[in-house]
Write an enzyme that holds these catalytic residues in place. Structure first.
Site, PDB file in Angstrom:
ATOM      1  N   ALA A 262      -3.281  -3.390   1.997  1.00  0.00           N
ATOM      2  CA  ALA A 262      -2.525  -2.391   2.741  1.00  0.00           C
ATOM      3  C   ALA A 262      -1.910  -3.101   3.942  1.00  0.00           C
ATOM      4  CB  ALA A 262      -3.463  -1.280   3.203  1.00  0.00           C
TER       5      ALA A 262
ATOM      6  N   GLU B  55      -6.931  -3.627  -5.395  1.00  0.00           N
ATOM      7  CA  GLU B  55      -7.061  -2.259  -5.929  1.00  0.00           C
ATOM      8  C   GLU B  55      -5.884  -1.923  -6.854  1.00  0.00           C
ATOM      9  OE1 GLU B  55      -7.635  -0.829  -1.913  1.00  0.00           O
ATOM     10  OE2 GLU B  55      -9.542   0.050  -2.495  1.00  0.00           O
TER      11      GLU B  55
ATOM     12  N   GLU C 163     -11.748  -5.815   3.388  1.00  0.00           N
ATOM     13  CA  GLU C 163     -11.682  -4.753   4.389  1.00  0.00           C
ATOM     14  C   GLU C 163     -12.829  -4.794   5.387  1.00  0.00           C
ATOM     15  OE1 GLU C 163     -11.198  -4.360   1.131  1.00  0.00           O
ATOM     16  OE2 GLU C 163      -9.462  -3.074   0.761  1.00  0.00           O
TER      17      GLU C 163
END
Ligand code: CAA
Length: 257
Positions: free
Chosen positions: A65, A111, A131
């Site tokens: 992200a 992901e 993360e």
């Protein structure tokens, strides 16, 4: 007009989608994710598309992200974030997705890899869920899909340490179906996609649906679901065509009916 993706549809029924934010190692900002979900929604409705290849570039499939974008979100912002809806649309895409992975596939990038049905990876690819190093955890299925893909111990090690694994390790663990030399990854993914695109589309989409169901359900329910799909396909013209072509020793001509 797409800002973060390059797309091309090939005559044999394969749509290539290249993630294209090279300045940020293809980090999946919300704009990119929305474009990806929209592109797949359109491809789901387009009979000319029978399989999709998603790739990045030689340095990264996607490095997660967009961390800069995440920095601006408080808890309410995360709660109202449209990203989970985009991810749901990607997960619901009914046709096969082949990920062609070179370089980093980290965080949301890993992901996204796990949203693909088949993963072809370069020997220099790296897979990880880093993360934890940002004080967070995977938020787009990374814990749930990774444990199903590679098992509890390796998934826990990756998620809890944030350390990536090599392509070879990912292949050995079952996250990746084939390893290639770096400059052949996309070509090989396209070959696999073309081989799928040549099959009867209704059978392909049913097969994807039933395979994914195996991750969600217990064996007897999964077997019943498979049988229903198998029976449904007996009503298709393509099933008759496939069987007849075998008997007549010719290539089948599938129509998606
Ligand atoms: N978000 C935003 N920008 C990113 C990015 C990310 N995830 N990853 C890399 N970039 C940017 C860098 O900031 C850098 O930009 P500038 O040149 O403007 O500084 C550019 O891409 C190149 O990156 P590096 O200079 O860091 O390249 P490197 O080769 O030295 O390191 C890397 C590569 C190890 C992948 C490193 O970039 C890195 O650790 N990236 C972050 C990986 C990460 O933590 N991903 C998880 C994100 S959170 C998430 O994904 C949540 C979720 O589950 C949904």
């Amino acid at each position: 007009m797409l800002k973060f993706l390059l797309t091309e549809t090939f005559p044999k029924g394969v749509l290539n989608i290249q993630l294209h934010r090279p300045e940020a190692l293809n980090a999946l900002n919300t704009g990119l994710l929305a474009e990806l979900a929209d592109t797949l929604d359109n491809a789901a409705r387009n009979d000319a598309v029978r399989a999709v290849v998603i790739s990045g570039d030689s340095r990264a499939f996607a490095a997660g992200a967009d961390i800069r974008e995440m920095a601006d979100l408080n808890a309410i912002g995360v709660m109202n974030d449209p990203r989970p809806q985009h991810w749901s649309r990607i997960a619901a895409f009914p046709k096969p997705i082949i990920a062609a992975v070179n370089g980093f596939a980290l965080g949301g990038g890993c992901e996204l890899v796990m949203h693909a049905d088949i993963v072809i990876a370069s020997r220099d690819a790296r897979f990880g869920q880093p993360e934890i190093k940002l004080g967070i955890i995977p938020g787009a299925g990374g814990t749930q899909r990774l444990i199903r893909a590679v098992g509890k111990s390796l998934a826990s090690q990756m998620v809890l340490t944030g350390e990536p694994i090599s392509a070879q390790r990912a292949y050995d663990a079952g996250l990746v179906s084939e390893l290639t030399e770096p400059d052949l990854t996309l070509e090989r993914a396209q070959q696999v996609a073309e081989a799928i695109a040549a099959q009867a589309p209704l059978a392909v989409n049913q097969a994807k649906d039933v395979l994914l169901r195996a991750q969600e359900t217990h064996l007897s329910a999964g077997l019943a679901y498979e049988r229903k799909a198998f029976t449904l396909l007996a009503a298709t013209e393509d099933r008759n065509e496939g069987i007849q072509a075998f008997i007549e020793k010719r290539r089948p001509e599938y129509k998606g009916r």
